[in-house]
Design an enzyme around this catalytic site. Structure first.
Site, PDB file in Angstrom:
ATOM      1  N   GLU A 132       0.824  -1.213   0.000  1.00 35.86           N
ATOM      2  CA  GLU A 132       0.000   0.000   0.000  1.00 35.86           C
ATOM      3  C   GLU A 132       0.863   1.270   0.000  1.00 35.86           C
ATOM      4  O   GLU A 132       0.614   2.218   0.745  1.00 35.86           O
ATOM      5  CB  GLU A 132      -0.970   0.007   1.193  1.00 35.86           C
ATOM      6  N   GLU A 161      -6.642  -7.669  -0.909  1.00 36.24           N
ATOM      7  CA  GLU A 161      -7.167  -7.700   0.452  1.00 36.24           C
ATOM      8  C   GLU A 161      -8.671  -7.464   0.368  1.00 36.24           C
ATOM      9  O   GLU A 161      -9.129  -6.324   0.246  1.00 36.24           O
ATOM     10  CB  GLU A 161      -6.522  -6.633   1.341  1.00 36.24           C
TER      11      GLU A 161
END
Length: 583
Positions: A158, A234
């Site tokens: 991320e 995710e």
């Protein structure tokens, strides 16, 4: 050997399209004696892949150290995944977030305060290179191209939510390739155009993270990744909890509908989490968005497999959805029955301040250092000096990270809490040269955002009535050393900071759930295995005790209580209690 590749529209395994149906399972949050059980249940839910982060700070708690033993035996975990018919996706960081202490970055990295984490700063890249030198041979040997289960490896984590240093990402890609990683690489970012653009590279496959609004999020991902398979790296099916908050849950039916929408679109998925496990030891992270909020010990995450590894309503709902798109084994796991429930009495005690010679390493400083400057990167440090005058006076600290118990001549005077922005406290020694102690607890390093890497302990000058205190003795406390303390039999009131212990007997290894009603705050162990932190403020009300920790016959509970308790007794309860779901 098998080959895994990224095609024009699909992932390809030996040239044939494959839809990855994966679940996150962090080996470092599960007792190694239970890895096989959790992996078997992953396969029974219909998953064909398992995903894990790798926490750099757990494997390398000190510079030059690299552990692959016990619960950090990553080669064994990957071999077990393969034995259960599962492929693997590995996310080695160096930054992982994961609600894990410091996002997985070792505290010792920031001994040099000028280092720029998660950047192309040569000092940071040199440290990462040393980490990868030890880790990548393990991952390379486990790749599908060498007969192992690993299909893909993630680059950073991320990154688009943190920075835009594409040179840093390219440096990581170069290290991975030179380290023998020849399977596909990918990045993951939240399904946001800006984050996906900042956090990726043109020649590395982009994936997205989200938990709902599937069609919309996939469209965003497709804009940033025009070719190749779509993947939700995710798929958020729950959330984590903070001390003082509520336990988070998500409706199973609603989550299953979103999973169905994702799979029906032909996208691959990694369910985050399949099984959350526990922040055993002191591995929990924290968040700071104006207020510092540490994460609880449980990482149940409202996942399909509970913290204790039991299938939940969400497990059954997901299994039903997955069966529409992939073969699901006929055998399904059954929930365990109630755990043994009985009380345990604390029968012996050892005061922490009275055994610093056995528990701690001392260094002397003119001015109060941070924990990091003193060489302690997790847990507790005791700061000690003297107060020149008697009578009421005001103690002030620039900042406490994260919680300081203040004692004068061993008598509690109060607590300074980072969460509540406490920086001053009235003290009233009854004699000159009284001993001032500040027992400082690192409650978990921030794991997300610009505050990763910040120092712990006392920050800035410590003063009394405006005059800075000098001449500090700093004790780096080793909690594991409590096993060698001379415990004294005691039925007295429970006062802290002190260790307390008691014994119980069972017939054999069995999962247990430890409750500490009436106790205030501290850390608990069973047979020397650190279960993690407890805190009266909740929401979490029990600590999970993995069955492999428990043995037939006599067992020992040890608790470090920092403050006090109503009575010297604990309870084992029939099941876990994660606390209320509404504040």
């Amino acid at each position: 050997m098998p080959q895994f590749a990224i095609g024009e529209r699909d992932f390809l395994l030996d040239g044939r399209p494959v839809q990855l149906i994966s679940g996150a399972l962090h080996y470092f949050r599960v007792h190694p004696g239970q890895w096989a059980d959790r992996l078997a249940k992953a396969r029974m839910m219909g998953l064909n892949t398992v995903e894990t982060y790798v926490p750099w700070n757990a494997h390398a708690p000190e510079p030059g150290e690299f552990r692959l033993d016990g619960g950090l035996d990553l080669p064994r975990f990957l071999a077990l995944a393969a034995a259960h018919g599962l492929h693997a996706i590995v996310r080695p960081g160096p930054y992982i977030c994961a609600e894990w202490d410091n996002g997985g970055l070792p505290g010792w990295l920031t001994r040099d305060p000028a280092i720029r984490l998660r950047s192309s700063d040569p000092r940071f890249l040199d440290a990462v290179a040393g980490y990868f030198d030890r880790l990548l041979p393990v991952l390379a040997a486990a790749q599908v191209t060498r007969g192992g289960p690993v299909l893909a490896v993630q680059v950073e984590n991320e990154y688009g939510a943190y920075g835009d240093d594409s040179g840093y990402l390219r440096a990581l890609v170069g290290m991975l390739r030179r380290g023998g990683i020849d399977v596909p690489l990918f990045t993951c970012d939240q399904a946001d155009d800006t984050m996906l653009a900042r956090g990726g590279l043109p020649d590395v496959h982009r994936t997205g993270n989200f938990g709902g609004h599937v069609t919309e999020r996939l469209a965003v991902l497709r804009r940033q990744q025009p070719t190749g398979p779509l993947m939700c790296a995710e798929f958020w099916n729950g959330w984590f909890d903070h001390w003082g908050g509520a336990h988070h849950t998500t409706p199973a039916a609603e989550s299953a509908r979103a999973l169905d929408e994702l799979l029906s679109a032909g996208a691959s998925v990694n369910v985050y989490m399949l099984h959350g496990g526990s922040n055993f030891g002191l591995g929990n992270g924290a968040n700071h968005k104006g207020v510092y909020r540490p994460t609880v010990t449980s990482y149940d995450y409202d996942a399909p497999l509970s913290e204790a590894g039991d299938p939940t309503e969400k497990y059954a709902a997901y299994r039903e959805v997955i069966a529409r798109y992939a073969p699901v084994p006929e055998l399904a796991p059954q929930p365990a029955g109630p755990a043994p429930a009985f009380p345990v009495r604390a029968t012996a005690t050892a005061p922490l301040l009275g055994h610093l010679d056995r528990l701690a390493t001392r260094t002397d400083h003119d001015r109060a250092p941070t924990m990091d400057e003193a060489g302690q990167y997790r847990g507790f440090v005791l700061y000690r000096t003297t107060l020149a005058a008697a009578g009421p006076q005001v103690l002030t600290v620039g900042e406490v990270r994260d919680r300081a118990q203040v004692l004068v001549d061993g008598v509690p005077a109060g607590v300074l809490s980072r969460e509540f922005h406490d920086t001053s406290l009235a003290v009233a020694p009854n004699r000159p040269d009284a001993v001032l102690d500040l027992l400082v607890e690192d409650q978990g390093r921030v794991n997300y955002g610009p505050r990763i890497g910040e120092h712990k302990g006392l920050i800035g000058p410590v003063a009394v009535d405006g005059a800075e205190l000098r001449g500090w003795q700093v004790y780096r406390i080793d909690l594991d050393a409590h096993a060698g303390l001379p415990f004294t039999p005691s039925d007295a009131a429970v006062l802290g900071p002190a260790f307390h212990s008691g014994e119980f007997e069972v017939g054999g290894p069995v999962d247990l759930h430890l409750a500490l009603p009436g106790w205030t705050k501290g850390v608990a162990w069973v047979n020397g295995f650190c279960l993690g932190r407890y805190w009266r403020r909740g929401p979490q009300r029990t600590l999970y005790v993995p069955g492999p920790v428990v043995r037939a016959g006599r067992n020992r509970v040890t608790v470090l209580e920092l403050e006090s308790a109503r009575r010297p007794e604990w309870e084992f309860r029939p099941g876990p209690d994660a606390g209320p779901t509404e504040e």
